[in-house]
Design a protein around this motif. Structure first.
Motif, mmCIF file in Angstrom:
data_model
loop_
_atom_site.group_PDB
_atom_site.id
_atom_site.type_symbol
_atom_site.label_atom_id
_atom_site.label_comp_id
_atom_site.label_asym_id
_atom_site.label_seq_id
_atom_site.Cartn_x
_atom_site.Cartn_y
_atom_site.Cartn_z
ATOM 1 N N GLY A 99 -6.750 -2.095 14.135
ATOM 2 C CA GLY A 99 -6.452 -3.466 13.782
ATOM 3 C C GLY A 99 -6.967 -3.896 12.423
ATOM 4 N N CYS A 100 -7.343 -2.947 11.583
ATOM 5 C CA CYS A 100 -7.882 -3.268 10.260
ATOM 6 C C CYS A 100 -6.876 -2.922 9.169
ATOM 7 C CB CYS A 100 -9.154 -2.461 9.988
ATOM 8 S SG CYS A 100 -10.512 -2.883 11.066
ATOM 9 N N ILE A 101 -7.020 -3.603 8.068
ATOM 10 C CA ILE A 101 -6.253 -3.287 6.867
ATOM 11 C C ILE A 101 -7.143 -2.421 5.997
ATOM 12 C CG2 ILE A 101 -5.230 -4.274 4.774
ATOM 13 C CD1 ILE A 101 -4.901 -6.885 6.590
ATOM 14 N N LEU A 102 -6.684 -1.232 5.665
ATOM 15 C CA LEU A 102 -7.456 -0.337 4.813
ATOM 16 C C LEU A 102 -6.895 -0.414 3.401
ATOM 17 C CD1 LEU A 102 -7.827 2.780 7.150
ATOM 18 C CD2 LEU A 102 -9.240 0.727 7.011
ATOM 19 N N ILE A 103 -7.765 -0.716 2.456
ATOM 20 C CA ILE A 103 -7.375 -0.873 1.055
ATOM 21 C C ILE A 103 -7.940 0.313 0.291
ATOM 22 C CG2 ILE A 103 -7.518 -2.352 -0.967
ATOM 23 C CD1 ILE A 103 -8.284 -4.647 1.058
ATOM 24 N N THR A 104 -7.068 1.058 -0.367
ATOM 25 C CA THR A 104 -7.509 2.260 -1.083
ATOM 26 C C THR A 104 -7.086 2.205 -2.546
ATOM 27 O OG1 THR A 104 -5.502 3.549 -0.742
ATOM 28 C CG2 THR A 104 -7.137 3.604 1.032
ATOM 29 N N GLY A 105 -7.668 3.090 -3.324
ATOM 30 C CA GLY A 105 -7.240 3.280 -4.696
ATOM 31 C C GLY A 105 -6.053 4.224 -4.744
ATOM 32 N N GLY A 106 -5.408 4.279 -5.888
ATOM 33 C CA GLY A 106 -4.209 5.095 -6.043
ATOM 34 C C GLY A 106 -4.437 6.584 -5.944
#
Length: 149
Positions: free
Chosen positions: A59-66
């Motif tokens: 249920g989480c949004i994972l934010i990553t680099g390119g």
């Protein structure tokens, strides 16, 4: 990515985990400092560990680099609980400051190298050519349409 991820978290009511921010918090120094001290290989190891840990949550949004796509081991933990969105933006609008790999790089060459990897990882490409809010809304709409949420 971080701004859109934060907007998406607010819009969706889901918690967001910014992988780079978690790495900085855990290591205690900036991404440029990590690159200076450990190189890209050291940073990618930290990134892989953080993604594996974050991927176990639901249920989480994972934010990553390119650059996350450079390690195939990141695919499964990123994909196991949702969809992967590739935010595309005109190269001339990309921020370079504080980004060790793109600060002095030929962005067109870097993009050409990574494009096949982005295509393998992503479920959807979202053009990031409007407002942060609009991009977040497009992602959430797509997510809901494809997951029954």
């Amino acid at each position: 990515k971080s701004s859109i991820g934060a907007a998406l978290a607010q819009y969706s009511g889901r918690p967001a985990i910014d992988i780079d921010a978690e790495i900085v918090r855990n290591v205690g120094c900036s991404i440029p400092d990590i690159f200076a001290q450990q190189g890209e290989v050291g940073f990618r190891q930290l990134e892989r560990q953080q993604i594996a840990q974050a991927g176990m949550q639901r249920g989480c949004i994972l934010i990553t680099g390119g650059g996350v796509v450079k390690d195939a081991a990141n695919y499964a933990p990123l994909h196991q609980n949702g969809r992967i969105y590739h935010l595309s933006r005109p190269l001339e609008l990309l921020e370079r400051e504080g980004r060790p790999l793109s600060e002095n790089a030929d962005l067109e060459l870097l993009y050409k190298e990574r494009l096949p990897l982005y295509q393998r990882f992503r479920d959807v490409e979202i053009a990031n050519n409007s407002s942060i809010k609009e991009a977040a809304e497009r992602i959430w709409r797509d997510f809901c349409e494809h997951t029954g949420t």
